[in-house]
Design a protein around this motif. Structure first.
Motif, PDB file in Angstrom:
ATOM      1  N   THR A 388      14.692  43.117 -10.374  1.00  0.00           N
ATOM      2  CA  THR A 388      15.217  42.131 -11.322  1.00  0.00           C
ATOM      3  C   THR A 388      16.423  42.677 -12.079  1.00  0.00           C
ATOM      4  OG1 THR A 388      13.007  41.170 -11.581  1.00  0.00           O
ATOM      5  CG2 THR A 388      14.633  40.645 -13.261  1.00  0.00           C
ATOM      6  N   ASN A 389      16.326  43.914 -12.562  1.00  0.00           N
ATOM      7  CA  ASN A 389      17.433  44.514 -13.314  1.00  0.00           C
ATOM      8  C   ASN A 389      18.639  44.769 -12.426  1.00  0.00           C
ATOM      9  OD1 ASN A 389      15.799  44.456 -15.547  1.00  0.00           O
ATOM     10  ND2 ASN A 389      15.198  46.613 -15.414  1.00  0.00           N
ATOM     11  N   ALA A 390      18.400  45.057 -11.152  1.00  0.00           N
ATOM     12  CA  ALA A 390      19.528  45.254 -10.248  1.00  0.00           C
ATOM     13  C   ALA A 390      20.257  43.945  -9.985  1.00  0.00           C
ATOM     14  CB  ALA A 390      19.024  45.852  -8.935  1.00  0.00           C
ATOM     15  N   LEU A 391      19.501  42.852  -9.921  1.00  0.00           N
ATOM     16  CA  LEU A 391      20.105  41.547  -9.666  1.00  0.00           C
ATOM     17  C   LEU A 391      20.747  40.962 -10.914  1.00  0.00           C
ATOM     18  CD1 LEU A 391      20.466  39.504  -7.360  1.00  0.00           C
ATOM     19  CD2 LEU A 391      18.300  38.457  -8.047  1.00  0.00           C
ATOM     20  N   TYR A 392      20.116  41.192 -12.061  1.00  0.00           N
ATOM     21  CA  TYR A 392      20.617  40.659 -13.337  1.00  0.00           C
ATOM     22  C   TYR A 392      20.678  41.801 -14.355  1.00  0.00           C
ATOM     23  CZ  TYR A 392      18.947  36.436 -10.974  1.00  0.00           C
ATOM     24  OH  TYR A 392      18.707  35.457 -10.057  1.00  0.00           O
ATOM     25  N   PRO A 393      21.753  42.576 -14.380  1.00  0.00           N
ATOM     26  CA  PRO A 393      21.825  43.753 -15.267  1.00  0.00           C
ATOM     27  C   PRO A 393      21.716  43.420 -16.753  1.00  0.00           C
ATOM     28  CG  PRO A 393      23.553  43.804 -13.592  1.00  0.00           C
ATOM     29  CD  PRO A 393      22.927  42.455 -13.514  1.00  0.00           C
ATOM     30  N   HIS A 394      22.249  42.277 -17.166  1.00  0.00           N
ATOM     31  CA  HIS A 394      22.216  41.912 -18.581  1.00  0.00           C
ATOM     32  C   HIS A 394      20.968  41.098 -18.931  1.00  0.00           C
ATOM     33  CE1 HIS A 394      26.514  42.696 -17.770  1.00  0.00           C
ATOM     34  NE2 HIS A 394      26.558  43.098 -19.029  1.00  0.00           N
ATOM     35  N   ALA A 395      20.622  40.111 -18.105  1.00  0.00           N
ATOM     36  CA  ALA A 395      19.488  39.233 -18.406  1.00  0.00           C
ATOM     37  C   ALA A 395      18.162  39.824 -17.965  1.00  0.00           C
ATOM     38  CB  ALA A 395      19.686  37.872 -17.732  1.00  0.00           C
ATOM     39  N   GLY A 396      18.164  40.711 -16.978  1.00  0.00           N
ATOM     40  CA  GLY A 396      16.920  41.266 -16.446  1.00  0.00           C
ATOM     41  C   GLY A 396      16.038  41.943 -17.485  1.00  0.00           C
ATOM     42  N   PRO A 397      16.594  42.818 -18.359  1.00  0.00           N
ATOM     43  CA  PRO A 397      15.741  43.483 -19.352  1.00  0.00           C
ATOM     44  C   PRO A 397      15.050  42.529 -20.320  1.00  0.00           C
ATOM     45  CG  PRO A 397      17.826  44.640 -19.121  1.00  0.00           C
ATOM     46  CD  PRO A 397      17.954  43.377 -18.335  1.00  0.00           C
ATOM     47  N   LEU A 398      15.511  41.267 -20.414  1.00  0.00           N
ATOM     48  CA  LEU A 398      14.875  40.300 -21.305  1.00  0.00           C
ATOM     49  C   LEU A 398      13.582  39.741 -20.711  1.00  0.00           C
ATOM     50  CD1 LEU A 398      18.036  38.236 -22.375  1.00  0.00           C
ATOM     51  CD2 LEU A 398      16.958  40.125 -23.624  1.00  0.00           C
ATOM     52  N   LEU A 399      13.386  39.921 -19.402  1.00  0.00           N
ATOM     53  CA  LEU A 399      12.225  39.370 -18.718  1.00  0.00           C
ATOM     54  C   LEU A 399      11.113  40.411 -18.743  1.00  0.00           C
ATOM     55  CD1 LEU A 399      14.149  37.842 -15.682  1.00  0.00           C
ATOM     56  CD2 LEU A 399      13.743  36.842 -17.937  1.00  0.00           C
ATOM     57  N   ALA A 400      10.111  40.194 -19.569  1.00  0.00           N
ATOM     58  CA  ALA A 400       9.127  41.241 -19.851  1.00  0.00           C
ATOM     59  C   ALA A 400       7.925  41.225 -18.922  1.00  0.00           C
ATOM     60  CB  ALA A 400       8.647  41.114 -21.310  1.00  0.00           C
ATOM     61  N   ASP A 401       7.476  40.054 -18.469  1.00  0.00           N
ATOM     62  CA  ASP A 401       6.231  39.959 -17.707  1.00  0.00           C
ATOM     63  C   ASP A 401       6.481  39.444 -16.296  1.00  0.00           C
ATOM     64  OD1 ASP A 401       4.809  40.893 -19.802  1.00  0.00           O
ATOM     65  OD2 ASP A 401       3.903  38.980 -20.379  1.00  0.00           O
ATOM     66  N   ARG A 402       5.567  39.778 -15.410  1.00  0.00           N
ATOM     67  CA  ARG A 402       5.630  39.317 -14.020  1.00  0.00           C
ATOM     68  C   ARG A 402       4.854  38.015 -13.895  1.00  0.00           C
ATOM     69  NH1 ARG A 402       6.169  41.661  -8.801  1.00  0.00           N
ATOM     70  NH2 ARG A 402       6.137  39.906  -7.335  1.00  0.00           N
ATOM     71  N   TRP A 403       5.456  37.064 -13.214  1.00  0.00           N
ATOM     72  CA  TRP A 403       4.817  35.764 -12.999  1.00  0.00           C
ATOM     73  C   TRP A 403       3.712  35.908 -11.964  1.00  0.00           C
ATOM     74  CZ3 TRP A 403       6.413  31.394  -9.354  1.00  0.00           C
ATOM     75  CH2 TRP A 403       5.735  30.218  -9.679  1.00  0.00           C
ATOM     76  N   ASN A 404       2.544  35.307 -12.250  1.00  0.00           N
ATOM     77  CA  ASN A 404       1.369  35.427 -11.391  1.00  0.00           C
ATOM     78  C   ASN A 404       1.384  34.308 -10.344  1.00  0.00           C
ATOM     79  OD1 ASN A 404      -1.101  35.816 -10.207  1.00  0.00           O
ATOM     80  ND2 ASN A 404      -2.249  35.933 -12.129  1.00  0.00           N
ATOM     81  N   GLU A 405       2.044  34.555  -9.220  1.00  0.00           N
ATOM     82  CA  GLU A 405       2.125  33.551  -8.164  1.00  0.00           C
ATOM     83  C   GLU A 405       0.776  33.338  -7.487  1.00  0.00           C
ATOM     84  OE1 GLU A 405       5.125  34.357  -5.344  1.00  0.00           O
ATOM     85  OE2 GLU A 405       6.747  34.551  -6.814  1.00  0.00           O
ATOM     86  N   ASP A 406      -0.021  34.386  -7.383  1.00  0.00           N
ATOM     87  CA  ASP A 406      -1.317  34.263  -6.698  1.00  0.00           C
ATOM     88  C   ASP A 406      -2.222  33.260  -7.395  1.00  0.00           C
ATOM     89  OD1 ASP A 406      -0.491  36.164  -4.881  1.00  0.00           O
ATOM     90  OD2 ASP A 406      -1.385  37.839  -5.986  1.00  0.00           O
ATOM     91  N   LEU A 407      -2.186  33.250  -8.724  1.00  0.00           N
ATOM     92  CA  LEU A 407      -2.999  32.292  -9.477  1.00  0.00           C
ATOM     93  C   LEU A 407      -2.545  30.864  -9.180  1.00  0.00           C
ATOM     94  CD1 LEU A 407      -5.188  31.723 -11.599  1.00  0.00           C
ATOM     95  CD2 LEU A 407      -3.435  32.037 -13.368  1.00  0.00           C
ATOM     96  N   ILE A 408      -1.247  30.649  -9.065  1.00  0.00           N
ATOM     97  CA  ILE A 408      -0.711  29.312  -8.766  1.00  0.00           C
ATOM     98  C   ILE A 408      -1.125  28.876  -7.365  1.00  0.00           C
ATOM     99  CG2 ILE A 408       1.381  27.920  -8.573  1.00  0.00           C
ATOM    100  CD1 ILE A 408       0.706  28.816 -11.422  1.00  0.00           C
TER     101      ILE A 408
END
Length: 593
Positions: A388-408
């Motif tokens: 995520t940080n490699a793809l979005y160097p500025h916005a990536g660090p703002l994303l704190a949690d991983r989305w639980n796709e398995d639950l969906i």
């Protein structure tokens, strides 16, 4: 059973094997201290209180249910059964344009996520740390969200607004409603309670208008009878047989549809966006809906209204002021009977719950709230931190949690079943939202709805931060609702705006009367501005300049009506003071006058 046995035997000591795992952490110390001190009576009191609290929370969330109850039934009974849902799944997915499979739905939301994050990344990359007017990251990497600047209204638009305001006529409220009925026939919606559909006589129409004005202005039938010359018994009979929530809602629908068809109303918005907010009114006496709130100076109740981008109010609901308003945000959108094609809905922070974010998207709507302290919310990512940080160097660090796709993936069909139950009217949105918002973490379906809401909130936050036009559109819509609050309060002037009806049914009818009168004033303003724009000395070109400005001086339509009743009140008090015996009452009446 333990508590029941203690009450039957009048026992004071709670058995040592009694469970305590349900005790909240903030109360655990009380029980520990009482047991350590050997105080069985205190321990029983604390333990019993925790049992009652746990039972209350269980009833609210649906973890504990009462067979045969509607409000406290098993939450699963509110929804379509799997067998019922099987025949409705395809129709629902086509109606709300949702994928029938979890994999396809996840791919779609991933695409929206990356598109929103790319826009946010570009915004943050182009903003300098010292650019005070832009969304940016400071030297320490923290998100800074400046307030929106005031809209720059051209001087020509301001002058035109004053010119159009000067063309508006001064009319009594009764004349306003009569004129609107000629155009829309909204009074035909007031049918007799026995179901007969007959043409209303002139006298009946007059009486219905008197009842509407009495409820909206808070005058009451007694004072309205004195003002209009129609007997109290006649007005009370008309209210009993013609004015009820069903007919009031139908009349309001006619007025909203009339607004939607006006040419000039389309300049304010296309009817695709709305907002909702609660307004507090003081209440006198005992009432199940009233609550004492120090912040509002005493006992109040809350009226929750839904307002379109064309300034029309299409939904009204009386709620307890201490209840969370987010539970009722979706009700009027799903029950919308007007022609308004509402797709997007704005609220303040009160409506921005995870359950609402999830359910709005699942029923084909978009929740676009203005969230206080947006930089402090937890945003989701769809990949590991390194990628995520490699793809979005500025916005990536703002994303704190991983989305639980398995639950969906595991619960997607049940999520659609819940949304379909709301969309097709099998369950009430406020009931379902309240239950699943309070559900425990062990409730898999509630956790999945909230997880879907987290990713939808992240997408909204990224768009909100990267697009000033999007932010301003939401703010402008919320300001429309606040402006109509002022008009409602000005209309609801009698008895200092204090509601005296104690029962919910009466309060609901009165709130709908106020909504109808608000829309009536709004409708006349639309026609007045439209005629003024066409007949103005500078032609229709000037009308285009003002299409984004607020309708001016809307309260001037009320001045004659309010002034007349205030003068009548003062004259009545003077007569009472002149005829009162000289026992001190005269001075009191002079004080009132």
């Amino acid at each position: 059973m333990i508590l029941k046995e203690l009450n039957r035997t009048h026992g004071r000591k709670v058995p040592a094997e009694a469970p305590t795992s349900f005790v909240p952490a903030r109360y655990a110390d009380y029980l520990a201290k009482a047991r350590k001190a050997g105080d069985d009576t205190a321990f029983r009191h604390y333990w019993e209180l925790c049992v009652v609290l746990a039972l209350r929370d269980g009833l609210r969330s649906g973890d504990v249910f009462v067979p045969g109850s509607r409000r406290y039934a098993d939450p699963g009974t509110y929804l379509f059964t799997p067998q019922q849902w099987e025949g409705k799944r395809a129709e629902f997915c086509q109606l709300v344009r949702k994928a029938a499979t979890a994999s396809e739905a996840i791919d779609q939301v991933r695409e929206e996520f990356h598109q929103a994050l790319e826009e946010l990344e570009e915004t943050l990359a182009n903003a300098a740390p010292n650019d005070v007017g832009a969304v940016r990251l400071d030297e320490e990497g923290r998100l800074v969200i400046p307030p929106l600047s005031a809209e720059d209204i051209p001087a020509e638009a301001k002058a035109l607004r004053e010119e159009l305001a000067g063309m508006l006529p001064f009319v009594p409220i009764a004349s306003l409603l009569i004129e609107l009925d000629v155009r829309t026939k909204f009074l035909d919606c007031f049918t007799h309670a026995d179901g007969r559909k007959i043409n209303l006589s002139v006298e009946t129409r007059r009486n219905i208008l008197a009842v509407l004005i009495a409820g909206a202005t808070n005058l009451g039938l007694t004072r309205m009878s004195e003002a209009c010359g129609v007997s109290y018994d006649t007005l009370a009979w008309t209210q009993e047989w013609y004015v009820r929530e069903e007919t009031l809602r139908g009349a309001n629908t006619v007025l909203v549809n009339h607004h939607y068809q006006l040419e000039l109303a389309g300049k304010f918005g296309g009817g695709t966006m709305s907002s909702s907010d609660g307004q507090r009114f003081p209440i006198r006496g005992k009432s199940l809906t009233g609550r004492d709130m120090n912040i509002h100076g005493g006992k109040v109740l809350s009226t929750y209204t839904h307002v379109s981008d064309q300034w029309s109010t299409y939904g009204t609901k009386q709620i307890v002021p201490t209840t969370r308003e987010a539970n009722y945000t979706l009700d009027e959108l799903l029950g919308n009977e007007t022609d308004l094609p509402i797709h997007e809905h704005a609220t303040d922070t009160h409506g921005a719950t995870l359950v609402n974010f999830g359910l709005f998207d699942l029923v084909g709507k978009a929740l676009t709230p203005r969230i206080r302290d947006l930089g402090k919310i937890t945003m989701q990512r769809v990949d590991n931190p390194t990628a995520t940080n490699a793809l979005y160097p500025h916005a990536g660090p703002l994303l704190a949690d991983r989305w639980n796709e398995d639950l969906i993936r595991a619960t997607w069909d049940d999520m659609l079943r819940m949304a379909g139950s709301l969309k097709f009217g099998e369950a009430t949105a406020s009931l379902v939202v309240g239950k699943w918002s309070a559900a425990s973490r062990q409730n898999t379906l509630a956790a999945a709805i909230k997880e879907w809401g987290r990713i939808r909130r992240t997408i909204h936050a990224a768009r909100y931060l990267s697009d000033p036009v999007y932010r301003r559109k939401i703010s402008r819509q919320l300001n429309k609702g606040e402006s109509l609050h002022a008009l409602r309060r000005d209309l609801h002037y009698a008895q200092q705006g204090t509601i005296v009806r104690p029962h919910l049914t009466d309060q609901t009818e009165q709130s709908w009367c106020l909504t109808i009168l608000t829309n009536a004033v709004d409708g006349v303003l639309r026609n007045g501005h439209q005629g003024a724009a066409r007949a103005g000395p500078r032609g229709p070109r000037r009308a285009a300049v003002v299409h984004r400005t607020r309708p001016p001086r809307e309260h001037q339509l009320l001045r004659i009506h309010r002034g007349r009743h205030r003068r009548r009140d003062r004259q009545a008090r003077r007569r009472m003071a002149a005829t009162a015996p000289d026992t001190g009452e005269r001075g009191q009446h002079h004080l009132l006058a």
